[in-house]
Design an enzyme around this catalytic site. Structure first.
Site, PDB file in Angstrom:
ATOM      1  CD  GLU A 125       0.488  -1.479   8.064  1.00 16.43           C
ATOM      2  OE1 GLU A 125       0.062  -0.626   9.123  1.00 16.43           O
ATOM      3  OE2 GLU A 125       0.760  -1.135   7.059  1.00 16.43           O
ATOM      4  CD  GLU A 164       7.813  -0.585   7.941  1.00 16.41           C
ATOM      5  OE1 GLU A 164       6.755  -1.173   7.454  1.00 16.41           O
ATOM      6  OE2 GLU A 164       8.242   0.636   7.702  1.00 16.41           O
ATOM      7  CG  ASP A 181      -0.449  -0.336   2.483  1.00 15.65           C
ATOM      8  OD1 ASP A 181       0.899  -0.165   2.652  1.00 15.65           O
ATOM      9  OD2 ASP A 181      -0.952   0.169   3.439  1.00 15.65           O
ATOM     10  CB  SER A 182       4.552   1.564   0.036  1.00 13.32           C
ATOM     11  OG  SER A 182       4.713   0.592  -0.676  1.00 13.32           O
ATOM     12  CE  LYS A 207       3.155  -6.068   3.533  1.00 12.88           C
ATOM     13  NZ  LYS A 207       2.659  -4.756   4.537  1.00 12.88           N
ATOM     14  CG  ASP A 266       0.345  -4.110   1.980  1.00 12.71           C
ATOM     15  OD1 ASP A 266       0.638  -4.913   2.877  1.00 12.71           O
ATOM     16  OD2 ASP A 266       1.196  -3.330   1.831  1.00 12.71           O
TER      17      ASP A 266
HETATM   18  O1  KIV Z   1       3.569  -1.143   1.484  1.00 12.05           O
HETATM   19  C1  KIV Z   1       4.732  -1.450   1.669  1.00 12.05           C
HETATM   20  O2  KIV Z   1       5.668  -1.484   0.879  1.00 12.05           O
HETATM   21  C2  KIV Z   1       5.118  -2.515   2.807  1.00 12.05           C
HETATM   22  C3  KIV Z   1       6.793  -2.495   3.075  1.00 12.05           C
HETATM   23  C4  KIV Z   1       7.058  -1.513   3.481  1.00 12.05           C
HETATM   24  C5  KIV Z   1       6.852  -3.952   3.843  1.00 12.05           C
HETATM   25  O3  KIV Z   1       4.162  -2.843   3.536  1.00 12.05           O
END
Ligand code: KIV
Length: 274
Positions: free
Chosen positions: A120, A186, A49-50, A118, A88
């Site tokens: 959090e 992280e 989600d970055s 993934k 994500d």
């Molecule tokens: O969204 C992302 O890029 C991440 C990584 C930093 C692990 O969650």
């Protein structure tokens, strides 16, 4: 039934089996060309989600939507042959209830072909992880600094210093017990990341954590030196592509302004001769 898998891509059980073995290589990707570049070198590619910050210029990951994740997931899937694709779950798509998480995880996987989601969160997300895993959704957990909680955490700060380390160890134990096949750690101190890696039976994937983790993940634009607005201090840069792109665009602009642009006509003539 003969099962060939997704064109030979690695699977979550294969990733889990790498615990304590050859370190797992993971990078983010948001587009087909970058996925193609990462695929031969990586075990896993994360549609993180970055994407919101890196590609869409958002100030945090909080504004990322399911639609954005699905669109970028579809683009990344087109570039992968071997690496396993992880996607994500965006902020607000899974925290409300396990049923909400299942609905959105299923949508992400069915809509993109990702092998895993993934999400959090540690102890408090363990019931949701168990719910997803019991329904056929492999989950990579993400603990330590969890960027979707940036407001609650008061910034992108190191997590787990001093006595707070016990909380991160408890989070790691809880997500592993809930059935996650691996966990991203992280921005936590080296000694803590080592302890967590020893504590749990699933691979730890570090980012700003420790070389002792079972694998590493980086945001591709950070390690290529493309993302110039925000530079995490812990990221080793393997390229300066932002500077190279800037120089190339400046050279192009100078050529256009000086009318040095090469005429295309002779190329058309050569094409006509063929
Ligand atoms: O969204 C992302 O890029 C991440 C990584 C930093 C692990 O969650």
């Amino acid at each position: 039934m003969s099962v060939t898998g997704r064109a030979g891509r690695l699977s979550p059980p294969e990733i889990q089996a790498r615990k304590g073995g050859e370190p797992l290589v993971m990078l983010t990707a948001y587009t087909t060309p970058v996925a193609r570049l990462a695929d031969p070198h990586c075990d896993m590619v994360l549609v993180g989600d970055s994407v919101g910050m890196v590609i869409h210029g958002l100030p945090s990951t909080l504004g990322v939507t399911m639609e954005m994740m699905i669109l970028h997931g579809q683009a990344v899937a087109r570039g992968l042959n071997r690496a396993m694709m992880v996607i994500d779950m965006p902020f607000g798509s899974y925290e409300e209830s396990p049923a909400q998480a299942f609905r959105n995880a299923a949508r992400l996987m069915a809509g993109t072909g990702a092998s895993s989601v993934k999400l959090e969160g540690g102890e408090h997300m363990a019931p949701t992880i168990a719910y997803l895993v019991a329904r056929g959704i492999p989950v990579m957990a993400h603990i330590g600094l969890t960027p979707q909680a940036v407001n609650a955490l008061g910034g992108y700060k190191v997590q787990g210093r001093g006595a707070d380390g016990a909380r991160i160890r408890a989070d790691a134990g809880a997500v592993a017990a809930a059935g996650a096949y691996s966990v991203v750690l992280e921005k936590v101190p080296d000694a803590l990341a080592r302890a967590v890696t020893r504590d749990i039976a699933i691979p730890t994937i570090g980012i700003g954590a420790s070389a002792a983790c079972d694998g590493q993940v980086l945001v591709v634009d950070d390690m290529l030196g493309l993302f110039t607005d925000f530079r995490p201090k812990f990221v080793k840069r393997y390229g300066e592509l932002g500077a190279a792109a800037d120089a190339a665009i400046a050279a192009y602009a100078a050529d256009v302004r000086a009318r040095r642009f090469p005429a295309a006509e002779h190329v058309f003539d050569e094409e006509a001769k063929r």
